[in-house]
Design a protein around this motif. Structure first.
Motif, PDB file in Angstrom:
ATOM      1  N   ARG A 295       0.051  -0.166 -10.938  1.00 55.10           N
ATOM      2  CA  ARG A 295      -1.078  -0.161 -10.013  1.00 55.10           C
ATOM      3  C   ARG A 295      -1.373   1.254  -9.530  1.00 55.10           C
TER       4      ARG A 295
ATOM      5  N   THR B 216       3.951   6.791  -5.029  1.00 56.51           N
ATOM      6  CA  THR B 216       5.284   6.431  -4.545  1.00 56.51           C
ATOM      7  C   THR B 216       6.325   6.426  -5.657  1.00 56.51           C
TER       8      THR B 216
ATOM      9  N   THR C  60       0.851  -1.181   0.000  1.00 57.81           N
ATOM     10  CA  THR C  60       0.000   0.000   0.000  1.00 57.81           C
ATOM     11  C   THR C  60       0.889   1.233   0.000  1.00 57.81           C
ATOM     12  N   PRO C  61       0.341   2.420  -0.278  1.00 60.13           N
ATOM     13  CA  PRO C  61       1.168   3.632  -0.252  1.00 60.13           C
ATOM     14  C   PRO C  61       1.857   3.846   1.093  1.00 60.13           C
TER      15      PRO C  61
ATOM     16  N   GLU D 127      -2.493   2.323  -6.774  1.00 60.09           N
ATOM     17  CA  GLU D 127      -2.062   2.630  -5.404  1.00 60.09           C
ATOM     18  C   GLU D 127      -0.558   2.896  -5.291  1.00 60.09           C
ATOM     19  N   SER D 128       0.202   2.553  -6.306  1.00 59.43           N
ATOM     20  CA  SER D 128       1.647   2.809  -6.241  1.00 59.43           C
ATOM     21  C   SER D 128       2.027   4.127  -6.903  1.00 59.43           C
TER      22      SER D 128
ATOM     23  N   TRP E  22       8.728  -3.883  -5.642  1.00 62.14           N
ATOM     24  CA  TRP E  22       8.810  -3.765  -7.096  1.00 62.14           C
ATOM     25  C   TRP E  22       9.350  -5.053  -7.702  1.00 62.14           C
TER      26      TRP E  22
ATOM     27  N   TYR F 296       7.995   0.615  -0.755  1.00 60.22           N
ATOM     28  CA  TYR F 296       8.298  -0.334  -1.804  1.00 60.22           C
ATOM     29  C   TYR F 296       9.784  -0.631  -1.773  1.00 60.22           C
TER      30      TYR F 296
ATOM     31  N   GLU G  17       4.019  -3.869 -10.869  1.00 61.93           N
ATOM     32  CA  GLU G  17       3.571  -3.145  -9.670  1.00 61.93           C
ATOM     33  C   GLU G  17       3.468  -1.640  -9.907  1.00 61.93           C
ATOM     34  N   ALA G  18       4.326  -1.102 -10.754  1.00 59.25           N
ATOM     35  CA  ALA G  18       4.333   0.340 -11.002  1.00 59.25           C
ATOM     36  C   ALA G  18       3.086   0.805 -11.744  1.00 59.25           C
TER      37      ALA G  18
END
Length: 195
Positions: free
Chosen positions: A119, A125, A3-4, A121-122, A19, A8, A116-117
């Motif tokens: 998403r 970040t 989550t934020p 929610e990321s 990641w 990460y 993952e990048a």
């Protein structure tokens, strides 16, 4: 899923916390490109030698790729990143000021934004997510490879992109003026004098 609020990490112990897939697929893509383009040198520059180089070599082996078979693939930690930037046509990276350093050197800069990048929610970040227009963005491993192959034929950023790159570098890293050191000394002196 991270989550934020969670930091990460690069290759965390739990592959759900960082990641992981992005790093795996990006490094595999670079190795595949090296295999497919024997006349082009590819460098993977890691920040720390401790386990990163061995992790990448292990990853490649798990995917049927051997760095020993690719004399044009160099996995290094002790090379000056500025030398690599200046001697490269294309710089691919993530979450590093190296992206901005390469950008102001007028290099093609590719940022992978998949796995993952990608998403939602990321997003908050991701470094420089407010400046994506100054980079070539890859939304998949295949697109990453395509961008790099296409940019091997040459790249010249337009004037508007150059202006945005300089502005971004100055905001996140340092002034591009020759008097940057003087500005820092004056700012520090002002803070000391106000104490």
């Amino acid at each position: 899923v991270a989550t934020p609020e969670k930091k990460y990490e690069h290759w965390p112990a739990n592959r759900e916390d960082g990641w992981y897939d992005l790093y795996e697929n990006t490094h595999i893509a670079i190795a595949e490109l090296a295999l497919e383009n024997a006349d082009v040198d590819f460098y993977i520059k890691v920040k720390w030698d401790n386990t990163w180089i061995s992790s990448i070599i292990k990853l490649l082996g798990q995917n049927g790729l051997s760095s020993d078979d690719m004399k044009n693939l160099h996995i290094v930690s002790d090379v000056d990143p500025n030398d690599l930037i200046l001697n490269s046509d294309i710089v691919c990276g993530f979450a590093s000021t190296v992206l901005l350093e390469a950008a102001i050197a007028n290099k093609c800069v590719v940022m992978p934004l998949f796995d993952e990048a990608a998403r939602a929610e990321s997003r908050e970040t991701i470094f420089f997510s407010d400046r994506l227009e100054i980079f070539d963005i890859a939304h998949s491993k295949d697109e990453l490879k395509d961008i790099i192959v296409n940019r091997l034929n040459g790249y010249v950023p337009d004037n508007e992109i150059v202006k945005k790159r300089i502005s971004s570098f100055e905001e996140y890293v340092s002034s591009c003026d020759a008097n940057a050191t003087d500005k820092y000394v004056n700012n520090i002196s002002e803070v000391i004098m106000s104490q």
